[in-house]
Design an enzyme around this catalytic site. Structure first.
Site, PDB file in Angstrom:
ATOM      1  CG  HIS A   1      15.805  -2.353   2.855  1.00  0.00           C
ATOM      2  ND1 HIS A   1      15.712  -2.075   4.202  1.00  0.00           N
ATOM      3  CD2 HIS A   1      16.766  -3.318   2.747  1.00  0.00           C
ATOM      4  CE1 HIS A   1      16.572  -2.807   4.881  1.00  0.00           C
ATOM      5  NE2 HIS A   1      17.227  -3.579   4.031  1.00  0.00           N
TER       6      HIS A   1
ATOM      7  CE  LYS B   1      -7.053   7.115  -9.376  1.00  0.00           C
ATOM      8  NZ  LYS B   1      -7.360   7.921  -8.171  1.00  0.00           N
TER       9      LYS B   1
ATOM     10  CD  GLU C   1      -7.204   2.032  -1.799  1.00  0.00           C
ATOM     11  OE1 GLU C   1      -8.241   2.667  -1.498  1.00  0.00           O
ATOM     12  OE2 GLU C   1      -6.433   2.377  -2.710  1.00  0.00           O
TER      13      GLU C   1
END
Length: 435
Positions: free
Chosen positions: A155, A282, A289
């Site tokens: 979870h 960044k 992705e």
């Protein structure tokens, strides 16, 4: 020249011709079509259906056409309806009337089915090789990190300590299953359909076994109606590719999460990252992705073609042409995804100290199960042990302590079954955490 037209009194609409045309995408089948045609022409000559001299001339020119296309000296004319028409037209243009004999005892239906099966078989093997290259990297990483302790999750909550080697091994199992699925798909696609004709076979005395051996199929198809209308082998390969992409997507998601500052378990090499146009700090895991994102398109190809064939009557219907773009797109997607993902893994830096810190940090209590197991081994029913340790963890949270930092006296406040050996039992470095 079309492969049909004698009965027609009007030419096809230019728009309808363009709409029907598949050569823009099925041109990649040129090798498979030519190899199938060579085997067919040799068989026609062997069986005396056409003369040996005509058979030899056809085979020689088909081999030359194959060399010319592969070498770039012959450009495929995309004004033709499909690659099969183009190759036959080119053959006739080169050797005249003799070339027209190639299509004896053959329909475009079984011709297309053969080329498509050969293509699927070839791509199956290429994908299998890429999967095995990835498995080699996973094997190496699993060995290197056999003792690298990290949190295991359920979870997305810390659950029990595991090792990075075990984590990687889980994905290894998935990709091993994919290899088995590819093997099964290849076996299911190992029947040679040529000789089925348009749907009802042929009256010519052909030798299907000869063609089967030439093209290295395991057997010939048994039912001509099924052979020309079967696209299960395409669906099966699409399903396996979808499952591979599913597994890649799950692994990408793990690495994307692990690469965040919140986790800090891994750094993706700059070669497989991108920056931000506005935020100078960044480094984004765009390769991962995109693999994750492309999985959705592959799933769509599978479900789309399922929807196409679900209501088709026997035998061949033009709807089946839709399998080509779905198949080619999925093949063209999974192969670079497998290659690039392997490169990402090979160059990634795993932060083992950070993983260990996360596994032992206050608040995770991932060794609580071990404490419950300890009490169960001391004779306390597990359900009671579970409740006792739950209260023990609640106490630890209140006092901002890890279980291993508590005193024996604190343990014994919850059960007199706790003894000094409990600290060995709840250690996250115990040897069986990977089991």
């Amino acid at each position: 020249m079309n492969m049909w037209g004698g009965i027609f009194t009007e030419p096809p609409s230019a728009l309808a011709h363009a709409f029907n045309s598949s050569i823009a995408f099925d041109k990649r089948l040129y090798k498979h079509d030519i190899r199938g045609s060579i085997a067919h022409a040799e068989m026609l000559g062997k069986c005396g259906i056409i003369s040996q001299s005509d058979s030899g001339a056809i085979v020689a020119e088909l081999e030359q056409i194959l060399a010319d296309i592969s070498g770039g000296t012959l450009k495929i004319d995309e004004s033709c309806e499909d690659i099969h028409t183009f190759i036959e037209n080119e053959l006739v243009a080169r050797i005249g009337e003799v070339g027209k004999r190639l299509h004896t005892a053959r329909s475009r239906n079984d011709q297309v089915a053969l080329s498509l099966r050969m293509y699927c078989r070839e791509q199956n093997r290429e994908i299998w090789k890429l999967l095995n290259a990835l498995l080699d990297i996973l094997d190496e990483l699993a060995v290197v990190h056999a003792d690298t302790i990290m949190p295991g999750y359920t979870h997305l909550q810390k659950a029990q300590p595991v090792t990075l080697g075990l984590y990687i091994g889980a994905y290894r199992e998935m990709f091993l299953r994919d290899c088995v699925s590819l093997d099964n798909a290849c076996a299911d696609n190992n029947s040679m359909p040529l000789g089925s004709g348009a749907l009802a076979g042929t009256a010519f005395p052909i030798d299907r076994e000869y063609v089967r051996k030439k093209l290295e199929f395991r057997c010939v198809t048994r039912n001509s109606l099924d052979a020309v209308s079967d696209r299960d082998f395409v669906l099966e390969l699409l399903f396996v590719i979808s499952t591979i992409m599913l597994h890649l997507s799950r692994f990408c998601e793990e690495l994307i999460l692990w690469a965040t500052q919140e986790f800090g378990y891994v750094t993706i090499a700059e070669a497989y990252s991108t920056g931000s146009s506005i935020m100078p700090q960044k480094k984004n895991p765009d390769t991962l992705e995109l693999i994750r994102g492309k999985s959705g398109r592959v799933f769509g190809n599978l479900s789309g073609f399922f929807a196409t064939v679900k209501s088709l009557p026997l035998t061949y219907n033009k709807d089946m042409q839709e399998c080509h773009e779905a198949l080619y797109d999925s093949v063209d997607t999974v192969k670079p995804c497998l290659y690039l993902f392997a490169e990402v893994l090979k160059t990634a830096s795993f932060h083992t100290e950070r993983m260990h810190e996360s596994a032992t940090a206050v608040g995770g209590y991932m060794n609580a199960t071990y404490a419950a197991d300890y009490l169960a081994r001391k004779g306390i029913p597990f359900r009671d042990a579970h409740e006792i340790v739950g209260k023990l963890v609640n106490y630890s949270i209140t006092h901002n302590k890890r279980l291993e930092d508590m005193t024996l006296g604190e343990f014994q406040r919850f059960s007199d079954k706790f003894e000094a050996d409990v600290f060995d039992a709840i250690s996250i470095t115990r040897s069986n955490i990977c089991s």
